[in-house]
Design an enzyme around this catalytic site. Structure first.
Site, PDB file in Angstrom:
ATOM      1  CE  LYS A 118       3.043 -12.885 -13.026  1.00 62.57           C
ATOM      2  NZ  LYS A 118       2.627 -14.197 -12.497  1.00 62.57           N
ATOM      3  CB  VAL A 119       2.427  -9.936 -19.333  1.00 64.92           C
ATOM      4  CG1 VAL A 119       1.184  -9.548 -20.133  1.00 64.92           C
ATOM      5  CG2 VAL A 119       2.353  -9.363 -17.923  1.00 64.92           C
TER       6      VAL A 119
END
Lengths: 345, 345
Positions: free
Chosen positions: B340-341
């Site tokens: 996600k990051v």
């Protein structure tokens, strides 16, 4: 004359612009220094736009000038151009004719900005809107796919960078470019052999970062327009923000990875791609670790500084695209649906 | 919660930022107007970078501000940042964490430039370097592929454009966005059916120009990261300067082509591609001629102004990518090799 011969002409065209344009470029630089622009706004399309990507890094790093790549439709179609305050506006175009690029220089002049054109067609409509002009001295380019006009445009940009900074050490380095181009042209047979392996490739990714972000774009463009291969250029950073999902075992990845400041970052990504994702890797490099990393490698000159490397590293990439076009049985001189001069609004 | 639900949340997230951030954005705009920046310098990666592409056109056209998309490696790896004179520097990042984006804002502050962050993570490392912050109020996004944070970032940019220009008429138009998003979400079943047809597509081109150049990039990115389709975004102008050679009979082309100033140019290219090159065309449009041009079409709201259209037109494109992922049997929540990051240097 054709594509192959024009690729081979590049050592001479680099030498020619060095000899014939230095005085003009020094004069232009003195004029620009007097105007002290805060920023540069650059309009170009296709291969010339990729030369602009090189300028973006080169002038940022060595001349501390932020470079904006223009959105020509704001000038041409929307007729809502931004206000360009204390800005040097540059148009790069081989033909000096595309109406969208011309519209950017016309508005720049309207707003009182200093304007420069880098072109292979002195006296073109674009030139007539420019305060200063650099003739890239590449001679007639007959192949539809631009090669020598690309390296010559980058030479013009590199010369102007040295002249603006009054940096004799970098002028000296630049004088080696024709020799380095001659050196990579000697890889001709190796490149022909490597290209064979890619006969059935339909898509690939081309990685480059920093100065060679431009090389990744231009190599991709040559493979698209000549070989009809869906080739996607990425910086090693952008690639990790999503597109890396594309690659699976055997996915072809090209990397422009000469020695330099960004190599460690690119190396980390290439190792991950080889070890974990099992891609097929072709590298352009002068670093031994990189050269032994993938299935194929093309050697670049050992002592070439990173800031100059895009002008040299594109040459084997052009040869690769040429031989892949031949291997696939396509026409190297007349890509489908393209003309030499493209005019867009 | 997952990708599908987050796509459907976008009418609410658009409404939420309109309600909760207008006052903050009006205050920021007043501060920026006071500083009178000549230019904007914008750092972002991936989906946030595509929001930056929207800002490039929107603020250029409506606020007359030239927008430079940053080259973060000049700040992070090369440590040779350009001089930013009288420049507003913006970082866009959902997570507010990527070190390369943080390095741009750190240097901007160092040079005394005003700084702004647009983020879904108030209080992040990026926020701490910003004079002003816009919270995009999108709530937790769990799917790896960003959707609601993209439309919310564009809302933030559109609101700031209206606030800077003190343009009540455009504020009023902006209030219709949640309704228009609700309207396109009703095409859900149609889009599911259309996506089936593309089950075996491996590559495609996505065309957009002007404001929707950003939409072409973001639609392509969703297809790359979710469907593993090699999707290449182009403006109708850039496409003609080389890449058009790629297309042959049946080649899949997507076009984001709502009514507006650039439609005539895009229409000319689409007609050429359909009539002469016999491509397979899917359009997103609210123009009857465009909707009947290709094999497939998704209808956009009739009365949506062009400057707002990217915020709405990305929604059916996200749904298309979602259904294509399902049709291909891939995981909509966990694209291979992505987190996600993403933190890059």
């Amino acid at each position: 004359m054709g594509l192959y011969e024009e690729i081979f002409e590049q050592a001479q065209t680099a030498q020619r612009i060095l000899e014939e344009q230095r005085e003009n470029i020094e004069t232009i630089a003195a004029n620009i220094r007097e105007r002290q622009p805060d920023t540069v706004f650059l309009a170009a399309r296709g291969t010339s736009d990729n030369a602009g990507r090189y300028i973006n890094y080169l002038w940022g790093a060595y001349n501390r000038l932020p470079v904006t790549l223009a959105t020509p439709s704001l000038f041409s179609i929307y007729q809502r151009p931004p206000r360009l305050h204390n800005t040097l506006v540059i148009g790069i175009s081989q033909s000096g004719k595309s109406p969208d690029i011309v519209s950017v220089l016309a508005e720049a002049r309207n707003q009182g900005c200093p304007t420069l054109t880098i072109t292979n067609a002195p006296g073109s409509p674009l030139s007539q809107l420019a305060d200063w002009e650099i003739d890239i001295c590449a001679g007639v380019e007959t192949a539809v796919a631009a090669t020598k006009t690309y390296s010559a445009s980058m030479m013009a940009a590199a010369m102007l960078s040295c002249a603006l900074a009054q940096d004799e050490a970098r002028w000296e380095q630049l004088s080696h470019v024709p020799g380095w181009i001659t050196e990579v042209l000697r890889r001709d047979e190796t490149i022909a052999r490597i290209a064979e392996r890619y006969r059935f490739m339909e898509q690939c990714v081309v990685l480059g970062r920093g100065f060679n972000y431009a090389t990744a774009f231009e190599w991709s463009l040559k493979m698209k327009e000549l070989c009809y291969v869906m080739a996607d250029p990425y910086s090693s950073a952008d690639f990790q923000h999503g597109p890396i999902a594309l690659v699976e075992q055997g996915f072809p990845v090209m990397a422009v990875a000469p020695k330099g400041e960004v190599l460690a970052d690119l190396m980390g990504l290439m190792e991950l791609l080889c070890e974990e994702r099992k891609v097929e890797l072709l590298t352009l490099s002068n670093d031994d670790d990189v050269l032994s990393l993938g299935q194929s490698a093309i050697q670049l000159p050992a002592d070439m500084p990173e800031w100059i490397s895009p002008i040299v590293s594109i040459v084997p990439a052009q040869l690769f695209a040429y031989y892949l076009t031949v291997a696939k049985g396509f026409d190297t001189e007349a890509p489908r649906g393209l003309k030499k001069v493209t005019e867009t609004v």
